[in-house]
Every structure is written in structure tokens, then in C-alpha cells.
Design a protein around this motif. Sequence first.
Motif, PDB file in Angstrom:
ATOM      1  N   ASN A 118       0.829  -1.200   0.000  1.00 37.75           N
ATOM      2  CA  ASN A 118       0.000   0.000   0.000  1.00 37.75           C
ATOM      3  C   ASN A 118       0.867   1.254   0.000  1.00 37.75           C
ATOM      4  OD1 ASN A 118      -2.658   1.369   0.339  1.00 37.75           O
ATOM      5  ND2 ASN A 118      -1.765   1.998   2.292  1.00 37.75           N
ATOM      6  N   ASN A 121       2.405   1.906  -3.416  1.00 35.54           N
ATOM      7  CA  ASN A 121       1.431   2.436  -4.367  1.00 35.54           C
ATOM      8  C   ASN A 121       1.093   3.888  -4.076  1.00 35.54           C
ATOM      9  OD1 ASN A 121       1.431  -0.096  -5.549  1.00 35.54           O
ATOM     10  ND2 ASN A 121      -0.442  -0.777  -4.531  1.00 35.54           N
ATOM     11  N   GLN A 135       2.413  -4.484  -7.440  1.00 38.56           N
ATOM     12  CA  GLN A 135       1.447  -3.515  -6.918  1.00 38.56           C
ATOM     13  C   GLN A 135       0.437  -4.160  -5.989  1.00 38.56           C
ATOM     14  OE1 GLN A 135       0.028  -1.790 -10.682  1.00 38.56           O
ATOM     15  NE2 GLN A 135       1.034   0.120 -10.081  1.00 38.56           N
ATOM     16  N   ASP A 136       0.313  -5.481  -6.077  1.00 38.20           N
ATOM     17  CA  ASP A 136      -0.592  -6.242  -5.220  1.00 38.20           C
ATOM     18  C   ASP A 136       0.192  -7.400  -4.611  1.00 38.20           C
ATOM     19  OD1 ASP A 136      -3.164  -4.881  -5.879  1.00 38.20           O
ATOM     20  OD2 ASP A 136      -2.703  -5.642  -7.893  1.00 38.20           O
ATOM     21  N   SER A 196       1.034 -11.606   3.646  1.00 35.75           N
ATOM     22  CA  SER A 196       1.161 -10.968   2.333  1.00 35.75           C
ATOM     23  C   SER A 196       2.631 -10.773   1.971  1.00 35.75           C
ATOM     24  CB  SER A 196       0.449  -9.607   2.321  1.00 35.75           C
ATOM     25  OG  SER A 196      -0.924  -9.756   2.593  1.00 35.75           O
TER      26      SER A 196
END
Length: 445
Positions: A118, A121, A135-136, A196
Motif C-alpha cells: 500500500n 502504491n 502492486q498487489d 502478504s
Amino acid sequence: MIESLLVANRGEIARRIIRTAKRLGIRAIAVHSEADAGMPFVLEADEAVCVGPANPAQSYRNTEAILAAAKSTGARAIHPGYGFLSENADFARTVEENGLIWVGPSADAITAMGDKINARNLMAAAGVPVAPGTQDPAATVEAALEAATTIGFPVMVKAAAGGGGMGMAVANDEAGLRTEYEKVRGFAERMFGDGSVLIERYFPRVRHVEVQILGLADGRVVALSERECSVQRRNQKLVEEAPSPAVSPELRARFLAAAVKAGEAVGYRNAGTVECLLDPATGEFFFLEMNTRLQVEHPITELIHGLDLVEEQLRIASGEAPTFDPDALTTTGHAIELRINAEDPKRFLPGPGKVTTWVEPTGDGVRVDSGYAADTTVTPFYDSLMAKLIVHGTDRADAIAKARAAVAGFEIVGPKNNLPFFAELLENDEFLGGDYDTGIVSRMR
């Protein structure tokens, strides 16, 4: 100005915050574990409250006990220091919901910067350079492999919720990525409760440079100066210096402008640090992460600017103007910080124990921020940092000379310590030349 302050931390940073609070006439309240009852920061506070046993989860991370201590002592504000609850957005929000002042950035800013993906980005959208990466989150190892193929090996495998150099590994090929992905994901789930994973370009030769920012009470974001943090072991810093010997005036201007953009993108208030990777071959730099707290290495910035960053934090939290003119910042000389850890100086493995002798160096331009003293004990429950040895000289050569003398004059008997490593580093040709990178410690070993 805040009239009473609870310091939700321990060791050298608690002692350092208490020192500034008392200088400003603020009642300083310490919280401590049972294991820390006789530590210097507890004895130096105006009031102290035991919040639980040695285990940090039951004491220094025990939010209910810390809030209860704040209420029982009539504390007006809470300063979290670094580590423990300092970047816990839920705690920051709860502090304010209980009518107390949080000496730090908003919970929203902590949340925004706490997730590396996050944050990447957000920074890219704000015009801050970011390294090629996902980006993810890479939800599967196959997704990680696809990203790595696009980015190009070698890649860095990083826990999106990690920090402090934890949850990171390098993969040089597909087989390595498959192995490291599972390791990092498992580590992240255990340590951060969030598995993540981010895949990012890995730079084999890179410097770690960061910028100190202050989000002022009037809404402005000010970038002070950069710090060089490339002397690391296991991705964790051992030595910092300011200014960076790798940064030219033109590059410095770009670093500071990017740091201001980063702070403005999240409406930042209070002290924070924008960390970057610098490619020495090209002069390109990329956003790494933002630490939404006071950094361990903040004293070197204080010394070259003549500021007390804890005082600035307290003034911002109180809604007051800073002690300096943001449009007329000046720097003087060169500063170096050495992290004195209770660890073996060769392999850097922890070596706790009772301190039988503790003699700190003195002299012009020498500062020691310590958490320990003779007859205290370094326990295995907490970080191995015992003290920070900081020197300020007229230039880099003078600072190095003062650091050599200070290391020779620092006597610690009992726990293992890394003073011999610093004596070696301060004679190392690569370090002395200033053209070093994050691999310098491994090359010395």
C-alpha cells in the motif's frame, strides 16, 4: 505544552525521552516489566508503574495495562518511542479515544505506511520514485514467479507487513524464489499475523539512505537531512552517519523533495523517516518504506542540526510551533552513531548477561545514550541494544577520529558486546573512503 508524559517503552529510548521531558518541566512517567524494575529509566522517572512480567506481550505490548497506568497516574500524553507499540495504529487510535495525546503520527498515517505494498502504491501516486515491484500481494508462489520474471532476477521477497529488516530474503532464481517465498510467508504469518508477500527488484550493490521528516502542527512537512545507514548485519543497522558521504548537494535536494512529498501524501504529523535505496552506480534512489515513529538513529540528525527531536515531537503534539525556522535550516559538521549491542562481535549472536563494569567515554563531541549501567542485567527478553555511542566532529575525518577514541574508552564487562567490531570498522579502508554499501559487513567477515 503537555504537562505529564507516560513513556511506553524501556531502555535507552525511555531514558532519552525522560531526559527531555524533565528538562522541559514535564512530569515523566515510566512503565516497566518486572524484569526491568531496577533499570536506570525506571529510577530516573518521576513516577513508575509495573505493567506486567518480562514477556513483552504481557508488559510493553499490553495495551490495557499501559492505558490503565496512564489513567492511574494522570498522564496527559503517551510517547511510544520505537518498537513495541510505536507503529500500532489501533493503539494510537485507542490512546486518543481515551482522551490522551498520542505523541506520533495519526493512526491513519500509521496504517497507510504499515503495509509495504500500500505504501509503495501511495508513494508512486505521489511522484516518489519506487523500485520495480508488485502492486498487489503475490498470493501464490506462481504469482511471485510471474512477477519475478517481469522484474528480472535477483529479486527481494518481503513481508508486506514487516519492518526493521525482518521478513526479507533474496532469490536469485526460480528454485530460490520457491523456497524463500514459503519461508517469508510463513515468517510473516507468525510474526505479523499477515502473510502478504511483496516481490521487488534486488540491487546487489546498494546504499541505504533515509531522510528525517517532521510534520509540523501547522500542517507543513519539513525534511531535515539525510542519514547513511548502509553498515548492516542481517538487514539491520549497526552504524549510521549524517550527512551521507554518498550524497551530493543536487542528490540531497532530490532526496529531501521526495521525502516531503511522501509525508504530504499521508498528511503526516510528528516525526517520521522516509527510507530509500540508493543505486551508487546510477544515482537513482527508490522509496523503501516510511517509519512512522522516532528512529533509533535520530541523535545524529540532532547533532548536525542542533535540535532535540523529542522536544520537537512534544511541541507538535501540543500544537506548538517548532524551536527552529523551517525555512532556514542549517547543518554543522558530521555525526556518526554506533549501536552498542549485547552480541558476539564476529557472528553477531546475542550474548546477554549481568553488567559488572560499565564505563562510558567522555570528551568534546561525544554523547552516549545508554539503557544500562553497572549492576544491571541484559536479559534475553528484549532487543540486544545496550547503548548508542554518538560522536560529532567538524567533518567526517574528525568524527571518525572521535569515534575511534570513544570506542577505545568504552568499557563493558559482563555481556558480550560488539565494541571490537567497531574498532575494526573504524580502521577499514572501504568505510574510511566513504564508498561502501550494505554488503560491507559481510565482506569484513
